[in-house]
Design an enzyme around this catalytic site. Structure first.
Site, PDB file in Angstrom:
ATOM      1  CB  VAL A 288      27.867  40.816  48.153  1.00 37.57           C
ATOM      2  CG1 VAL A 288      27.446  40.090  47.496  1.00 37.57           C
ATOM      3  CG2 VAL A 288      27.320  42.532  47.350  1.00 37.57           C
TER       4      VAL A 288
ATOM      5  CD  GLU B  33      35.280  42.348  40.615  1.00 35.39           C
ATOM      6  OE1 GLU B  33      35.972  40.748  41.048  1.00 35.39           O
ATOM      7  OE2 GLU B  33      35.679  43.001  41.926  1.00 35.39           O
TER       8      GLU B  33
ATOM      9  N   GLY C 240      36.557  42.064  46.960  1.00 34.36           N
ATOM     10  CA  GLY C 240      35.158  41.835  45.379  1.00 34.36           C
ATOM     11  C   GLY C 240      33.733  41.360  46.068  1.00 34.36           C
ATOM     12  CD  GLU C 241      31.201  38.573  48.091  1.00 33.33           C
ATOM     13  OE1 GLU C 241      30.198  38.893  49.192  1.00 33.33           O
ATOM     14  OE2 GLU C 241      32.107  37.931  47.344  1.00 33.33           O
ATOM     15  N   GLY C 242      31.940  43.225  44.826  1.00 36.11           N
ATOM     16  CA  GLY C 242      30.892  44.616  45.503  1.00 36.11           C
ATOM     17  C   GLY C 242      30.443  45.355  46.877  1.00 36.11           C
TER      18      GLY C 242
END
Length: 342
Positions: A107, A165, A308-310
């Site tokens: 990210v 998240e 994930g992690e945006g």
């Protein structure tokens, strides 16, 4: 956000949800009219045109912009992870947060390309939620506090918010939320998350079925209770930031399955509450497509991602930048001396 400080009960959140603003019809109309004048056949840029109008409507501008995107990643730990539903231990959540802070995660690289500020919000990483296969994940006070915390992530001056998240075990929560909202069996919603084997997938499915059955009497008619019972602190914070973004008329890009599942509880309350949101990408988690169908969203990208992690949301910022560049920078037929449609 000033409203966050005064939120202390679920009832107050429900009152706030009834007061959220809608889009600017005037700005949307102006953007639509501009699209008819640009040097291209109407509709030739497809979703880029739709996105430009959507951005204009929520930003309240004839010419929308993505000059100051902001990425918020919420991190929390889940008690259900102690049952072995993930391929990674819960310590990885805190370790990955450190990686975000030091610029070493995917990210971070994508935010650099998108010129997006990145901030990571930790939610009691040393105090995971309760194991929701045995009891509610959160007490109401802690749940509301997490929502209020998420509300404070929306800062003044940002023009697009990407939300992500980090939390070992949170795809188990996502599947449980979706099952509670839309029915079916856990097998309809569960996926391999971080890459679990068949035995772990079967355990994950069993625990989700067990949890939804256990908490069914508590769900009543309030989707927020679903999130409280089988969600997580970071998922509650996502709901808070989506609410605060609506108050600020800031367009939101949701990340994949887990992030979308958290936001879906708002759609279940009122199907207009996610009108200021788009879904950045379609996760390979099998439940994500069904989830998007239920909330009436079509992802901007489908790159077989499941990190994930945006990451998917930030990648989609580039699409929004492209929509603005074409909408704002293209010449009109009159400016270019090009004959318009007959």
């Amino acid at each position: 956000m000033s409203d966050a400080a005064s939120i202390s009960t679920l009832d107050e959140i429900h009152v706030l949800l009834k007061e959220l603003p809608g889009p600017s019809r005037e700005a949307a109309k102006a953007a639509e009219e501009r699209q008819t004048q640009l040097t291209k056949p109407l509709g030739a840029l497809g979703r880029l045109e739709e996105l430009a109008i959507w951005l204009a409507a929520w930003q309240g501008k004839k010419k929308p912009q993505v000059d100051r995107p902001f990425t918020a990643v919420f991190a929390g730990n889940h008690g259900i992870a102690a049952k072995g539903v993930s391929a990674y231990p819960t310590e990885v959540t805190k370790q990955m947060v450190a990686n975000f802070i030091h610029g070493g995660a995917a990210v971070n690289q994508l935010c650099g390309l998108a010129d997006s500020d990145l901030r990571v919000y930790e939610l009691a990483l040393d105090e995971p939620t309760a194991d929701f296969s045995e009891q509610p994940a959160m007490e109401e006070e802690d749940f509301v506090r997490a929502i209020a915390y998420g509300m404070m992530a929306v800062e003044e001056g940002i023009d697009v918010l990407a939300v992500g998240e980090m939390g070992i075990g949170n795809t188990t929560s996502a599947a449980a939320i979706c099952m509670a909202l839309y029915g079916g069996d856990a097998s309809d919603w569960v996926g391999r998350g971080t890459g679990v084997d068949d035995e772990t997938l079967a355990l994950k499915t069993k625990l989700i079925n067990q949890a939804v059955e256990l908490h069914q009497p508590t769900f009543t008619d309030d989707p927020l209770q679903i999130l409280r019972c089988v969600g997580g602190f970071e998922l509650a914070a996502i709901v808070g930031t989506v609410i605060a973004a609506r108050l600020a008329r800031t367009p939101v890009v949701l990340d994949g399955y887990t992030c979308t599942a958290a936001a879906a509880v708002l759609h279940a309350i009122d199907d207009r509450l996610l009108d200021h949101c788009v879904v950045g990408h379609q996760s390979v988690e099998p439940g994500h497509q069904a989830l998007m169908t239920n909330i009436g969203k079509e992802p901007l990208l489908d790159f077989n991602m499941r990190l994930g992690e945006g990451s998917g949301a930030v990648l989609a910022i580039q699409i929004l930048k492209a929509a603005c560049a074409c909408h704002n920078g293209m010449a009109t037929f009159a400016e270019a001396g090009v004959s318009g449609p007959a």
